[in-house]
Each structure stands twice: as C-alpha cells, then as structure tokens.
Scaffold this motif. Structure first.
Motif, PDB file in Angstrom:
ATOM      1  N   LEU A 287      55.457  33.574  38.001  1.00 21.25           N
ATOM      2  CA  LEU A 287      54.100  33.395  37.506  1.00 21.25           C
ATOM      3  C   LEU A 287      53.631  31.952  37.617  1.00 21.25           C
ATOM      4  O   LEU A 287      52.427  31.697  37.635  1.00 21.25           O
ATOM      5  N   LEU A 290      51.993  31.806  40.968  1.00 22.13           N
ATOM      6  CA  LEU A 290      50.740  32.564  40.884  1.00 22.13           C
ATOM      7  C   LEU A 290      49.606  31.720  40.315  1.00 22.13           C
ATOM      8  O   LEU A 290      48.461  31.812  40.769  1.00 22.13           O
ATOM      9  N   THR A 291      49.900  30.899  39.327  1.00 26.67           N
ATOM     10  CA  THR A 291      48.852  30.141  38.650  1.00 26.67           C
ATOM     11  C   THR A 291      48.684  28.722  39.188  1.00 26.67           C
ATOM     12  O   THR A 291      47.820  27.984  38.706  1.00 26.67           O
ATOM     13  N   TRP A 319      57.407  35.827  45.095  1.00 25.23           N
ATOM     14  CA  TRP A 319      56.195  35.044  45.349  1.00 25.23           C
ATOM     15  C   TRP A 319      55.003  35.985  45.267  1.00 25.23           C
ATOM     16  O   TRP A 319      55.003  37.062  45.868  1.00 25.23           O
ATOM     17  N   VAL A 320      54.008  35.602  44.520  1.00 21.69           N
ATOM     18  CA  VAL A 320      52.844  36.458  44.325  1.00 21.69           C
ATOM     19  C   VAL A 320      51.608  35.582  44.175  1.00 21.69           C
ATOM     20  O   VAL A 320      51.634  34.558  43.486  1.00 21.69           O
ATOM     21  N   LEU A 321      50.533  35.961  44.827  1.00 22.45           N
ATOM     22  CA  LEU A 321      49.275  35.217  44.784  1.00 22.45           C
ATOM     23  C   LEU A 321      48.257  35.835  43.833  1.00 22.45           C
ATOM     24  O   LEU A 321      47.320  35.159  43.407  1.00 22.45           O
ATOM     25  N   ALA A 322      48.416  37.124  43.517  1.00 23.60           N
ATOM     26  CA  ALA A 322      47.410  37.803  42.695  1.00 23.60           C
ATOM     27  C   ALA A 322      48.021  39.060  42.096  1.00 23.60           C
ATOM     28  O   ALA A 322      49.014  39.588  42.598  1.00 23.60           O
ATOM     29  N   ASN A 323      47.415  39.534  41.028  1.00 22.90           N
ATOM     30  CA  ASN A 323      47.739  40.857  40.491  1.00 22.90           C
ATOM     31  C   ASN A 323      46.530  41.371  39.708  1.00 22.90           C
ATOM     32  O   ASN A 323      45.440  40.786  39.787  1.00 22.90           O
ATOM     33  N   THR A 329      42.483  35.788  44.663  1.00 24.33           N
ATOM     34  CA  THR A 329      42.860  34.551  45.345  1.00 24.33           C
ATOM     35  C   THR A 329      41.684  33.904  46.060  1.00 24.33           C
ATOM     36  O   THR A 329      41.494  32.680  45.991  1.00 24.33           O
ATOM     37  N   SER A 367      53.309  32.127  51.407  1.00 24.48           N
ATOM     38  CA  SER A 367      54.095  32.978  50.507  1.00 24.48           C
ATOM     39  C   SER A 367      55.026  33.901  51.290  1.00 24.48           C
ATOM     40  O   SER A 367      56.160  34.154  50.865  1.00 24.48           O
ATOM     41  N   TYR A 377      48.956  42.245  46.005  1.00 31.96           N
ATOM     42  CA  TYR A 377      48.076  43.078  45.195  1.00 31.96           C
ATOM     43  C   TYR A 377      47.043  43.754  46.075  1.00 31.96           C
ATOM     44  O   TYR A 377      46.453  43.132  46.966  1.00 31.96           O
ATOM     45  N   GLU A 380      44.038  42.315  48.439  1.00 33.50           N
ATOM     46  CA  GLU A 380      44.252  40.957  48.937  1.00 33.50           C
ATOM     47  C   GLU A 380      44.284  40.960  50.458  1.00 33.50           C
ATOM     48  O   GLU A 380      43.838  40.011  51.099  1.00 33.50           O
TER      49      GLU A 380
END
Length: 532
Positions: A287, A290-291, A319-323, A329, A367, A377, A380
């Motif tokens: 997270l 992510l932020t 690794w995550v850019l959005a949820n 993003t 990512s 997500y 995206e």
C-alpha cells in the motif's frame, strides 16, 4: 489454451503467486449480462476471453456474497450464498472452472473483521439481549456516563463518524466501520471455527487463494481500553493475537494448496513482515507503493523499502497502482499532489488528464517490471479517469459519514465501458459523458491505446526472461530517472525528470510507454523496457 488448473485437497502447490499478474474484478461494475444496470457473474464469464487475451494469471473478486450493500458488499450477510444481484453459487462454480480452463485462477475476498447487521448471528444477538451467549460473538458493552448514554470507549473509526451504536436495550456494539458492519469478537472460538469452515468451503469449490480484508484489525486489546495517540500497542491494530489466527488459517490453506494476500496497512516494516513469515500469509498488498506520489526519489525509496522488508521472510513483493478504494491512477497522477491520502480527498481538484495518462502508462511498465507479483484494477487497462458522481447518486458510506465533505470511493467504481454504444440500462453508477471514447472495443483496434499497451506488456512479462519474482539492481541514472536491471538482460528505465534522458546501451527496445524522441532519447514521463 492452458490445461485445467488443479484444485481441492491433495493438489500440488506451486509458487505461481510469487510472479502472478492478478486482475481485480469489482463484479457490480465489471460486465452486465442481463441488462439490469448491475454487473453479474454471467457478465464476467462472457468476458473471460478478454481477460485471457489481456494476459492475467488470476482474478481477485471483491465480495460477491449475499449483502445489503451498505458498504459495497463488504457487509457480508452470508459467505456461502452469492448475492442474487450477481447470480448463484452454481454460476460462481462455473466461473471458477471456466477461468481455470483458460489458465486463470480465482481469488475470493474474505472480510473477517465484521459482518453485516443482517447476518443471522447479529440478528440473534439483538434478540437475545444483554449477557447472552449470542452477544459474545460481537463486542457488546454497557455505556459510560450516569445512564450509560456515552460510548464504552473513544476509539477512532476507520470511516468518519462514531465506532459505537446503542441498541434499544441500552447496550452498545462496536463497529470500526459503518453501523451496518458490527465487529466480530475474535477471542471467541466459534468465530474462528466459522471462518476456517468458510475458507474450506471456497477452497473446495476450486478457488486458488483468499484476499483478507482489513487483515490487521481483527483482534482487540483485552478490556477495549481507550485509544491514546502514540501509545503502543494500538488497541485494535496489529495485536499479537492475530498471528495465531493466521497460522491456523495457513494450515487450512496448505491442505488445498491455497494462498493468502492480506490487506495490511502498517507503517512499521518489521511488524509488517511478521505477517509474511513462512507459516502465516503468503503475500500482502504494497500500500505504500499505491499511495506514493509521482516522484523519482520517493518511488525509489518506496521500492527499496518494500524489497528490504520482504527479504527477511522470503516473501515476494506485490505492486499495485489502484484498487476499488483509491482515486484512479490517471486522475491521481494528473494532479499537483499525485499521491493518495483519504484525509485530503476533496471535490473539484484540478486534474490534467493528458499528463496523468502519460504518467499512468509509464507507471504500468514500472510496476510490471518490478520483482514479485502485480495487481491490476479493472479499468486501469482502459486508462479510465476518476468519475465525479452526482450527489444524488453517491452510495459510498464514507461520503455520508464525513458529512458530505469526502467525495467517497464511487468515482473509481463506475461500470466499465465495453462498447461505444450507450448501455442498455442505466448503470447503477452513471458513466460520465465522453466515456464511450474509452470503450474496450475501440481500444482493441488502436495499436497505441492503453489496452494494447497492457496487453503487450503482460504478454512480454509472462513469456520473457527477467520478469516476476527475483533480483533487481539499480543502474546509474541522471537525477529524476529510475533505471534498474533484472536477470536475462532486462532493463527498465522511467524518466520522471524535466527533460529527455539518454538510454543505456541496449540490444533492442522491447516496449515503451510512449514514442522515443527524434534522437532516440526517453521523453519526460515515459518508461521503456530494454534488452541488453
């Protein structure tokens, strides 16, 4: 087509989850097969060829269980029943099997901290009254004050608003989220037994893994003491008792070759890593990445810290850019403040979508090149921006509990635009004007689209040397440029500087998020994969 995936007790586990590309499906907004404005399991089944062509390894489904939808399905009334708005248990079983035939595994979402106030346990607790065994499954307490008119303690909410609600007989019950989501008492053996049975129920239906919502909140300090800012340990976050719970869960998962991913928000890297010990959770959401704002120094530090905190326990990073909870993003990266913080979300924040899209394309390659697994997500891959929802259509309780100051999370939950034609029925959340231009059918025919960037990147990632779990090494680079190498001669370069950047020596350009300039240099806010 891949062979069907093994499932059930006795399956041979493998380490697919260490390098997987996992696609998050928010069923209500994914694909609507019956034309009632709400996404459903039949809609997901119809789009399995799309997901296979995209190149993902697994699907993570946010809660699809019976729910009053007071909090988007995270208020579960029955874990063994699919909500009728989405379909039936039989359809879920078909979906799991059909996805498996395409080489795509299924991950379900479990919400152990709380249930819906419509869950049979809570209904029975209300009827049974103070001091009853039924109330011991939750946190019922008498109030403070002369007549019990004050809440039992002063704990802050995970949403805005109060954490205690008083019932007709005068007792109060705890809910760290909305009043419709009463917290369970994880010191009670029946609560633990029930959740282990639920895990077995879904593993026996062929799911490969479980995402654990709010994984660090389940256990509460004895006596529910008042919250004191800065005092450790926190009375309801990261209690030591949690590790016994997850060791017990891990034994269940190991019976089936299943895996866990935890939603663990903790600033302390050493405490975070404890959840990823070999006999607890397999992975946890990253997270901090992510932020993180679109800033080379901050991103590098976040990447380094992520890898360092996972290394002692041998767990792969994610690794995550959005949820489904954060600003999309494209919108986030197009703002002056490009990070994410619930506390500063406001209406009408100026956004440069062209800038945000360019950065989101570069962030996708960043990512997907990092060591470990990656989460994508829904939407995206279409480059969807955050939508501003009309006030009379907002459903998210975060908006209402903030007194209307927080726009809520509905803006990232708007149903996907599959075609350029208007939807057959009004979607449960309105699609903004102009969204037809993001339609998947249009992007599929455009070789420069976000969709085709993701398709190409995921195909390269699945079949190319150097991707997924494994080592990485930072390379020398100009200020504002991130450059690192992976095994097999793979190099990723991301330019966050104010001018074009020279590329390191290479044999071929595998993929770039945008065109190189006339001199073969990497423009600002662009990423490239090289083979050296």
């Amino acid at each position: 087509m891949a062979a069907p995936l093994p499932a059930g007790p006795g399956s041979v586990p493998d380490d697919w989850w260490r390098s997987a590309a996992i696609y998050q499906v928010y069923v209500r907004s994914f694909a609507d097969a019956d034309g009632d404005g709400t996404g459903d399991l039949a809609g997901v089944r119809s789009k399995l060829p799309y997901l296979a062509e995209l190149g993902v390894d697994a699907l993570w489904f946010t809660p699809w269980y019976l729910s009053p939808l007071a909090d988007g399905g995270y208020d579960v009334a029955d874990y063994r029943t699919i909500d009728p708005a989405f379909g039936t248990l039989g359809e879920a079983e078909k979906l799991i099997a059909e996805a498996g035939e395409l080489g795509i595994r299924t991950i379900v979402d479990i919400v152990p901290n709380h249930v819906s106030d419509q869950h049979v346990w809570f209904k029975e607790a209300l009827e049974a009254g103070p001091g009853s065994p039924e109330r011991e499954l939750f946190h019922f307490r008498p109030g403070r004050g002369e007549n019990g008119e004050l809440p039992p303690n002063d704990w802050p909410s995970q949403f805005a608003g109060e954490t205690w609600t008083r019932v007709a007989d005068g007792e109060w019950y705890l809910h760290l989220f909305a009043p419709e989501q009463p917290d369970l008492n994880w010191s009670h053996p029946e609560v633990r037994r029930e959740h282990e049975d639920v895990l077995r129920f879904w593993f026996e239906r062929g799911v490969a893994g479980v995402r654990i919502d709010s994984a660090a909140l389940l256990a509460k300090a004895d006596g529910l003491p008042d919250f004191v800012e800065g005092r450790d340990p926190h009375p309801y976050i990261d209690q030591d008792e949690l590790h016994d719970i997850y060791r017990s869960w891990r034994r269940v998962a190991d019976e089936y070759g299943g895996v866990f991913v935890g939603e663990v928000w903790l600033p302390d890297s050493e405490r975070f890593a404890r959840y990823l010990r070999p006999d607890e959770l397999h992975t946890a959401f990253n997270l901090n990445f992510l932020t993180c704002p679109w800033d080379a120094g901050l991103l590098r530090r976040t990447i380094e810290e992520t890898l360092e905190e996972h290394a002692p326990v041998g767990a792969p990073a994610t690794w995550v850019l959005a949820n489904h909870d954060v600003t999309r993003t494209v919108t986030r990266y197009g703002r002056e403040e490009s990070g994410f913080d619930f506390a500063v979300k406001t209406y009408g924040t100026p956004t440069d979508l062209a800038l945000g899209t360019r950065r989101a394309r570069a962030a996708a390659l960043l990512s997907l090149a990092l060591p470990g697994s990656v989460y994508l997500y829904q939407g995206e891959e279409l480059g969807l921006p955050e939508a501003e929802i009309p006030l009379d259509r907002i459903e998210d309780p975060m908006h209402f509990r903030s007194g209307g100051s927080d726009p809520g999370r509905d803006g990232c939950r708007v149903p996907l635009p599959w075609t350029a034609r208007p939807p057959a029925a009004e979607p449960w959340l309105p699609q903004p004007e102009g969204w037809a231009g993001y339609a998947a059918e249009l992007q599929a025919a455009d070789p420069t689209s976000m969709l085709n960037l993701y398709r190409t990147a995921l195909q390269l990632r699945r079949g190319g040397a150097g991707f997924g779990d494994g080592p990485m090494r930072w390379l020398p680079a100009a200020p504002g440029v991130l450059a690192f190498s992976r095994p097999g001669g793979l190099v990723c370069v991301v330019n966050l500087a104010g001018e074009s950047a020279e590329l390191p020596g290479h044999r071929t350009v595998l993929l770039s998020s945008g065109p190189l300039d006339g001199a073969g240099h990497l423009p600002q806010d662009t990423a490239v994969w090289l083979r050296t």
